[in-house]
Design an enzyme around this catalytic site. Structure first.
Site, mmCIF file in Angstrom:
data_model
loop_
_atom_site.group_PDB
_atom_site.id
_atom_site.type_symbol
_atom_site.label_atom_id
_atom_site.label_comp_id
_atom_site.label_asym_id
_atom_site.label_seq_id
_atom_site.Cartn_x
_atom_site.Cartn_y
_atom_site.Cartn_z
ATOM 1 N N HIS A 35 0.809 -1.230 0.000
ATOM 2 C CA HIS A 35 0.000 0.000 0.000
ATOM 3 C C HIS A 35 0.835 1.269 0.000
ATOM 4 C CE1 HIS A 35 -3.902 -2.010 0.970
ATOM 5 N NE2 HIS A 35 -3.108 -2.898 1.536
ATOM 6 N N LYS B 282 -8.002 13.981 4.726
ATOM 7 C CA LYS B 282 -7.172 12.772 4.697
ATOM 8 C C LYS B 282 -6.097 12.948 5.775
ATOM 9 C CE LYS B 282 -6.414 13.669 0.367
ATOM 10 N NZ LYS B 282 -6.213 12.668 -0.707
ATOM 11 N N ARG B 283 -5.322 11.899 6.062
ATOM 12 C CA ARG B 283 -4.238 12.038 7.044
ATOM 13 C C ARG B 283 -3.328 13.163 6.589
ATOM 14 N NH1 ARG B 283 -3.495 8.138 11.349
ATOM 15 N NH2 ARG B 283 -1.609 9.339 11.720
ATOM 16 N N LYS C 44 1.033 14.449 0.751
ATOM 17 C CA LYS C 44 -0.369 14.718 0.363
ATOM 18 C C LYS C 44 -0.571 16.218 0.134
ATOM 19 C CE LYS C 44 -1.984 10.676 3.033
ATOM 20 N NZ LYS C 44 -2.791 9.841 2.142
ATOM 21 N N THR D 273 -8.524 6.588 -1.680
ATOM 22 C CA THR D 273 -9.885 6.059 -1.779
ATOM 23 C C THR D 273 -10.891 7.172 -1.489
ATOM 24 O OG1 THR D 273 -9.512 5.268 0.482
ATOM 25 C CG2 THR D 273 -9.424 3.621 -1.287
ATOM 26 N N LYS E 220 -14.694 8.426 -3.142
ATOM 27 C CA LYS E 220 -15.892 8.720 -2.354
ATOM 28 C C LYS E 220 -16.436 10.117 -2.695
ATOM 29 C CE LYS E 220 -13.887 5.674 1.075
ATOM 30 N NZ LYS E 220 -12.919 5.571 2.196
HETATM 31 C C1 LIG Z 1 4.497 1.129 9.829
HETATM 32 C C2 LIG Z 1 3.613 2.283 9.802
HETATM 33 C C3 LIG Z 1 2.609 2.246 8.684
HETATM 34 C C4 LIG Z 1 1.246 2.255 8.991
HETATM 35 C C5 LIG Z 1 0.326 2.240 7.952
HETATM 36 C C6 LIG Z 1 0.780 2.187 6.649
HETATM 37 C C7 LIG Z 1 -0.263 2.113 5.575
HETATM 38 C C8 LIG Z 1 0.195 1.311 4.417
HETATM 39 C C9 LIG Z 1 -0.564 3.462 5.150
HETATM 40 C C10 LIG Z 1 -1.811 3.530 4.297
HETATM 41 O O1 LIG Z 1 -2.877 3.580 4.826
HETATM 42 N N1 LIG Z 1 -1.601 3.580 2.975
HETATM 43 C C11 LIG Z 1 -2.722 3.957 2.143
HETATM 44 O O2 LIG Z 1 -3.398 2.771 1.743
HETATM 45 C C12 LIG Z 1 -4.563 3.098 0.981
HETATM 46 C C13 LIG Z 1 -5.312 1.795 0.710
HETATM 47 O O3 LIG Z 1 -4.651 1.045 -0.245
HETATM 48 C C14 LIG Z 1 -4.205 3.842 -0.307
HETATM 49 O O4 LIG Z 1 -5.380 4.189 -0.970
HETATM 50 C C15 LIG Z 1 -3.382 5.080 0.020
HETATM 51 O O5 LIG Z 1 -2.921 5.668 -1.163
HETATM 52 C C16 LIG Z 1 -2.202 4.725 0.900
HETATM 53 O O6 LIG Z 1 -1.524 5.877 1.345
HETATM 54 C C17 LIG Z 1 2.118 2.172 6.331
HETATM 55 C C18 LIG Z 1 3.057 2.202 7.379
#
Ligand SMILES: CCc1ccc([C@H](C)CC(=O)N[C@@H]2O[C@H](CO)[C@@H](O)[C@H](O)[C@H]2O)cc1
Length: 817
Positions: free
Chosen positions: A362, A552-553, A558, A660, A664
């Site tokens: 992701h 978004k975060r 971003k 995503t 929406k």
């Molecule tokens: C280790 C810390 C950590 C925590 C969460 C993440 C996630 C992968 C972050 C995340 O939410 N990524 C998002 O995933 C969505 C679902 O696929 C995508 O639509 C977003 O672009 C992506 O930033 C990475 C690293």
């Protein structure tokens, strides 16, 4: 008998009413006149939960009878959002329930407001997991969502003096009517200690793991209903002490030691790590990951053997999807269970393992790719480190045979030997899986050509793409009944299960009366959001304004701060007297920053500072308003998306894996201003470039700019408009004259600007000016809005799940009516 009990769990208004009143009286112990809205909500939730379980039990019975192949979705995060509204839709009883309550003088909307959502995730990845459970349930895919039952979810965000502050998320304080504890489904999990290699009675090599800590995981099941049929569960694990009270310590008067084990064990699943895309590398995080993986794998092996199947065929009956690398220790844990506990021969076990797991990536951000120091992994999971070394040496052997260069072999190794040796979890997941996919066409391409390129050249057939999708039943049907009813009025309700039906809306794009109703629905939703904003922030925004939304975060890639540069440009333009062509606009921001992420927190402070300046300046506040909506969540998002006119998807090309929220917004009729990044590319393709506001560099252009050496300061010097805006950041004007407050952002942009804000600035500003022009032409805007919704069919989570079933899982639906 249970048969009668079953029967009365009917779905008629009368039956819902009596079941509601029974629950209120017998399980909440209240009568309507004395009941609080929370009591009434809990009683209704229990009544609906019982009906959900009925549907779920029917599905699982059928699936078991059909001995079907199942999917286990492993995710460290889920963001299910509020359950009640969705379950009423899925049971098809929203109207009946609303009427039943009305007869008791109760408003369904008031009870819906009472629900506290389980914030068991950070952002995109967690919400996607929940959208996928909804889509798997609806399409009758035999599946289970495994995860962690954090006692405290993502922090509650409050804005104090313009700064983000974090408060504990006590989501379980009033209990959770949607889950059922399964004390009988519990597994032991071990940590630390050492391994002993020996031979068992028939001279077989045998490895004993002697841990220095044991605890147990107990299952909590939440039914996930499908639309009008089927149901699956989300099984979340809670950590507990095997022995929760040590009587001997107590008798010895050492009261703390009596409960010490209980406290230490329960601490494991106490809280979600609030980091999104940046590593914490904390020991507890690794223990949380291993804990839920071990419980889930033990549960799957138990279910498999219950159906008296040999473990040699595990991969034929179960496929396990790894939601990013967070559960990737699974590869080593399944090997341990098969080899050490079930005496399977290593090669057989490895063959079964590699045919069982599939891995979804992701993110491409280097700082988000998980690696664990060998020392830490060896300390917490000594046996797993041995297994990972064994997997690695056999893998490197394979590479040597297929003449990869030494340098390539070192870069592909599961162990990064540079500096302190660490395990590359993305490599473990890739080597241990039969399929690896990205989450948008662009992202999957970059994954193959960059981050995992050597693996892609070794195993090209292993790599594929499944573009993300969303639960449109939640983010349109439940969140935006005004638009849903208007759509159904025109094209029928087939779109509730076939989102491609929305295409039929194109036939009405020129229909004036339909256009009128379309704008009225949007305006209604904007009035609701304007009230909510007033309530939450005290800021008033006129519903007629252009609602330009960025939620978004908070993360530099971003580029929320690029939006701020646009707002300041408009502000300075108005102040200098030439703001006439600017359409009245409300800039609405929302999103949490990881507590340790300094720049992200400063960007929030910048947004609130600009808000203070603009909103209180009588020369401009009739034209522009700036709002930072605290505590963005799924529940809040369901109010925001239906009310947006413009969706900000402005990440630097190549950084947002998919997004995503972009889907929406467009599904709710907002137009998108965005770069060719992540799924924006596919949204633009589907809706047509003429209905998408595109700007900025492409990924290839970004590479080129970086390759030839990027000097942002030069752009600052050359572009007067840009320089004026940037200098405003460190001027007396903002933040009560503290010119140092935003210097870190100012210096970062002038010196490094790692996400090329200055480079994309002109293109963005020009695009925004064009947007304001189009906005003034209501008819044209409305037609583009209708055409966006009409072409959102592809971005249904149902489609994504069908792709996973056909291209990766090879699983058939088992539907029960
Ligand atoms: C280790 C810390 C950590 C925590 C969460 C993440 C996630 C992968 C972050 C995340 O939410 N990524 C998002 O995933 C969505 C679902 O696929 C995508 O639509 C977003 O672009 C992506 O930033 C990475 C690293």
């Amino acid at each position: 008998s249970s048969k009668e009990a079953q029967e009365h769990l009917g779905l008629t208004k009368e039956e819902i009413k009596s079941s509601f009143l029974e629950n209120l009286f017998y399980r909440i112990g209240r009568i309507p006149p004395l009941a609080s809205n929370l009591d009434l909500y809990s009683a209704l939730a229990l009544a609906i939960r019982d009906r959900a379980f009925k549907q779920f039990v029917k599905s699982t019975t059928e699936i078991a009878r059909k001995n079907a192949k199942s999917v286990a979705y492993f995710s460290a995060e889920y963001l299910p959002g509020p359950h009640l509204g969705m379950n009423l839709l899925n049971l098809g009883i929203t109207t009946e329930t609303r009427q039943a309550l009305e007869e008791l003088d109760i408003k369904l909307e008031d009870l819906l407001e009472e629900e506290v959502e389980p914030g068991l995730g950070n952002g995109g990845l967690g919400r996607l997991a929940s959208c996928y459970l909804d889509a798997m349930a609806t399409q009758g895919i035999p599946s289970v969502g495994y995860g962690i039952r954090y006692e405290y979810g993502i922090f509650k965000q409050e804005i104090k003096d313009g700064w983000q502050s974090e408060a504990t998320d006590k989501w379980l304080h009033f209990g959770n009517p949607w889950e059922v504890v399964r004390p009988e489904i519990a597994y032991e999990v071990k940590f630390g200690g050492k391994t002993e290699h020996g031979q068992d009675f028939n001279k077989e090599l045998h490895v004993e793991w002697i841990p220095d800590m044991k605890l147990k995981g107990t299952a909590y099941d939440t039914p996930v209903l499908g639309y009008k049929g089927n149901g699956i569960i989300m099984r979340l694990w809670r950590s507990e002490a095997i022995e929760s009270f040590d009587f001997s310590a107590y008798n010895g008067g050492d009261y703390y030691r009596a409960v010490e084990k209980k406290i230490r064990s329960e601490n494991l699943t106490k809280v979600l790590y609030p980091n999104d895309e940046n590593l914490s590398g904390k020991e507890l995080r690794l223990k949380q990951q291993y804990f839920f993986v071990s419980c889930s794998l033990q549960d799957i092996l138990h279910l498999h053997m219950l159906q008296n199947r040999s473990l040699e065929t595990l991969h034929e009956k179960f496929t396990i999807q790894l939601n990013d690398t967070h559960p990737s220790i699974s590869v080593a844990e399944l090997m341990r269970l098969l080899v050490d506990r079930h005496d399977m021969e290593w090669e057989r076990a490895w063959d079964v393992t590699r045919k069982t797991f599939a891995y979804t990536n992701h993110t491409l951000l280097p700082e988000a790719l998980e690696t664990w120091p060998v020392s830490l992994l060896g300390h917490i999971l000594p046996r797993h480190l041995e297994i990972i070394y064994e997997i690695n040496s056999r893998f490197l052997h394979e590479l040597r045979d297929s003449n990869f260069s030494g340098e390539q072999i070192a870069s592909m190794s599961l162990i990064d030997e540079r500096g302190e040796p660490s395990v590359r979890m993305a490599h473990l997941a890739t080597v241990g899986s039969y399929k690896v996919n990205g989450v948008s066409a662009l992202h999957s391409m970059l994954l193959k050509n960059q981050v995992l390129s050597d693996f892609a050249s070794l195993w090209p057939e292993k790599f594929s793409n499944v573009t993300n999708g969303i639960s449109y039943r939640r983010f349109l049907a439940v969140s935006n009944p005004g638009l849903s009813n208007l759509i159904t009025e025109k094209i029928g309700d087939g779109w509730y299960t076939r989102l491609d039906d929305l295409k039929k809306l194109e036939n009405f794009v020129e229909d004036e009366e339909f256009q009128q109703k379309w704008t009225e629905v949007k305006l209604e939703n904007k009035k609701v959001l304007a009230c909510y904003i007033q309530e939450q922030t005290g800021i008033s925004v006129a519903p007629e304004m252009l609602f330009d939304v960025h939620v978004k975060r908070i993360h530099e890639y971003k580029r929320q701060h690029l939006k701020v540069l646009h707002i300041l440009s408009l502000y300075l333009r108005i102040k200098s007297g030439n703001g006439n062509e600017i359409a009245p606009c409300a800039f609405i921001f929302g999103g949490k920053a990881a507590p340790g992420y300094f720049m992200a927190k400063r960007i929030i402070r910048l947004i609130t500072a600009v808000g203070e300046r603009v909103n209180n300046d009588p020369e401009v506040n009739s034209k522009i308003k700036v709002v930072f909506l605290p505590n963005f969540s799924v529940k809040q998002a369901q109010k925001v998306y239906p009310a947006a006119d413009l969706s900000e998807q402005v990440s630097l090309a190549g950084k947002e894996a998919s997004g995503t929220g972009n889907m929406k917004f467009a599904l709710n009729g907002a137009l998108t201003v965005g770069t060719l990044d992540g799924a924006n590319v596919e949204i633009c393709e589907e809706v047509g470039e003429e209905n998408f506001f595109l700007f900025g560099l492409t990924t290839a252009e970004v590479e080129a700019v970086k390759a030839e050496g990027y000097r942002p300061y030069k752009l600052y010097e050359e572009n007067a408009r840009l320089r004026e805006v940037l200098d405003f950041l460190v001027s007396e004007e903002l933040s009560g004259g503290d010119t140092e407050l935003f210097r870190p952002i100012y210096e970062n942009l002038l010196q490094q600007d790692p996400y090329l804000l200055l480079k994309d600035y002109e293109s963005y500003i020009n695009c925004q000016d064009h947007i304001h022009e189009v906005w003034r032409n209501k008819k044209e805007w409305t037609k583009k809005s209708i055409l966006n919704v009409a072409n959102m069919g592809k971005f249904s989570a149902d489609r994504s799940i069908r792709d996973y079933c056909e291209e990766i899982w090879k699983v058939e639906p088992v539907r029960v009516s």
